[in-house]
Design an enzyme around this catalytic site. Structure first.
Site, short mmCIF file in Angstrom:
data_model
loop_
_atom_site.label_atom_id
_atom_site.label_comp_id
_atom_site.label_asym_id
_atom_site.label_seq_id
_atom_site.Cartn_x
_atom_site.Cartn_y
_atom_site.Cartn_z
N ASN A 17 105.27 66.54 83.63
CA ASN A 17 104.68 65.21 83.46
C ASN A 17 103.92 65.23 82.14
O ASN A 17 102.86 65.84 82.05
CB ASN A 17 103.74 64.91 84.64
CG ASN A 17 102.94 63.64 84.44
OD1 ASN A 17 103.25 62.83 83.55
ND2 ASN A 17 101.92 63.43 85.27
N LYS A 35 102.48 62.84 80.60
CA LYS A 35 101.34 61.90 80.50
C LYS A 35 101.39 61.19 79.14
O LYS A 35 102.47 60.92 78.64
CB LYS A 35 100.02 62.63 80.76
CG LYS A 35 100.08 63.45 82.06
CD LYS A 35 98.76 63.94 82.54
CE LYS A 35 98.96 64.73 83.83
NZ LYS A 35 97.71 65.12 84.46
N HIS A 76 100.72 58.16 90.75
CA HIS A 76 99.98 59.33 90.24
C HIS A 76 98.47 59.06 90.38
O HIS A 76 98.02 57.93 90.23
CB HIS A 76 100.34 59.58 88.78
CG HIS A 76 99.80 60.88 88.28
ND1 HIS A 76 98.49 61.02 87.88
CD2 HIS A 76 100.36 62.11 88.16
CE1 HIS A 76 98.28 62.28 87.52
NE2 HIS A 76 99.41 62.97 87.69
N GLU A 104 96.10 59.50 88.47
CA GLU A 104 95.48 58.85 87.31
C GLU A 104 95.74 57.34 87.34
O GLU A 104 94.90 56.54 86.95
CB GLU A 104 96.00 59.50 86.01
CG GLU A 104 95.36 60.87 85.80
CD GLU A 104 96.21 61.88 85.06
OE1 GLU A 104 97.20 61.50 84.40
OE2 GLU A 104 95.89 63.08 85.16
N GLU A 133 99.42 66.36 95.07
CA GLU A 133 98.58 66.81 93.96
C GLU A 133 97.12 66.57 94.30
O GLU A 133 96.63 65.45 94.15
CB GLU A 133 98.93 66.02 92.69
CG GLU A 133 100.36 66.16 92.24
CD GLU A 133 100.51 65.75 90.79
OE1 GLU A 133 100.87 66.61 89.98
OE2 GLU A 133 100.24 64.58 90.46
N GLY A 177 94.52 69.11 86.04
CA GLY A 177 93.94 69.26 84.70
C GLY A 177 92.63 70.02 84.68
O GLY A 177 91.93 70.01 83.68
N SER A 223 97.31 72.00 88.09
CA SER A 223 97.06 73.28 87.40
C SER A 223 98.09 74.36 87.69
O SER A 223 97.74 75.54 87.82
CB SER A 223 95.64 73.78 87.68
OG SER A 223 94.69 72.85 87.16
P1 PGA Z 1 98.12 69.50 85.51
O1 PGA Z 1 98.62 68.02 85.89
O2 PGA Z 1 99.29 70.44 85.71
O3 PGA Z 1 97.70 69.41 84.08
O4 PGA Z 1 97.00 69.84 86.45
C1 PGA Z 1 99.48 67.79 86.97
C2 PGA Z 1 99.77 66.31 87.11
O5 PGA Z 1 98.88 65.50 86.88
O6 PGA Z 1 100.90 65.90 87.45
#
Ligand code: PGA
Length: 249
Positions: free
Chosen positions: A9, A11, A94, A96, A166, A172, A212
């Site tokens: 992903n 982003k 997601h 976010e 997630e 992140g 992560s």
């Molecule tokens: P990350 O993000 O691997 O940077 O923790 C995962 C995601 O948001 O899909």
């Protein structure tokens, strides 16, 4: 046996030129991977990414979509626009999008329905926040997100759906869930889907873990019985690093 899925992903990272050079470097690195490798790329890079992966088994998709076919929705994008650009799947819900852009389960459910109707596969994201986990509400939140974000599913739609668990506190932050914690949440999701659709059908749905994921922790996570792959943010931005994850499944 469900095939392992390793999805990147990106982003809001990577211009067209950056997407091209990433994929040119990445494709030869994963030739030996048995996993299905996917990238959810920014809208502007969709077309170029689809062209860059032509001839490989890598699949390109988008990170969001509106549920309406067209209309006065400034800044939004429709399923037919994504299809025309070559997107084969879309990430929906997601955390976010849920947290920063206030997307509700009800809105996400309409998007899931609309994407499936348009022939675009869906990766639906769910996950609890840190305070929800600390309050012992993880299962309650996952149940509410699954029930609230999933429309009625036709049997044929089940193969078009992937769910990504997630935990918000792991995204992140460098703080991944332990493999055991992730497995427990996945097992709960599969059990809940089994109650909705029957166990047989729930077994067909791929469940990915995200939060992560990196080369150092992916093996243990991917070895869990209810974890069918990973959704990777930060570690999908570097071809060498992401290739290690794709090759270790
Ligand atoms: P990350 O993000 O691997 O940077 O923790 C995962 C995601 O948001 O899909």
């Amino acid at each position: 046996m469900r095939k392992k899925v390793i999805a990147g992903n990106w982003k809001m990272f990577k211009t067209v030129a950056e997407a091209r050079s990433f994929l040119t470097a990445f494709i030869p690195l994963v030739e030996g991977s048995s996993a299905q490798v996917l990238f959810a790329v920014p809208f502007t890079a969709l077309h170029a990414a689809v062209q860059a992966v032509a001839g490989s088994k890598i699949v390109i998709g988008a990170q969001n979509m509106h549920d309406a076919k067209e209309g006065a929705f400034t800044g939004e994008i429709s399923s037919s626009m994504l299809k025309e650009a070559g997107a084969q799947f879309v990430l929906l819900g997601h955390s976010e999008r849920r947290a920063i852009f206030h997307e509700s389960n009800e809105f996400i459910q309409r998007k899931v329905k609309s994407a499936l109707a348009a022939g675009i596969k869906v990766i639906l994201c769910i996950g609890e926040s840190e305070s929800e986990r600390e309050a012992g509400k993880t299962e309650e939140v996952l149940r509410a997100q699954l029930d609230g974000s999933l429309p009625e599913m036709q049997f044929a739609d089940l193969d078009q759906l992937t769910i990504a668990y997630e935990p918000v506190w792991a995204i992140g932050t460098g703080k991944s869930a332990t493999a055991a914690m992730a497995q427990e949440a996945h097992r709960f999701c599969r059990m809940h889907l089994g109650k909705k659709w029957g166990e047989e059908r729930a077994r067909r749905v791929a469940l990915l873990y995200g939060g992560s994921v990196k080369p150092e922790n992916c093996k243990e996570i991917l070895a869990q019985p209810d974890i069918d792959g990973a959704l990777v943010g930060g570690a999908s931005l570097d071809p060498q690093v992401f290739a290690k994850i794709a090759l270790s499944s």
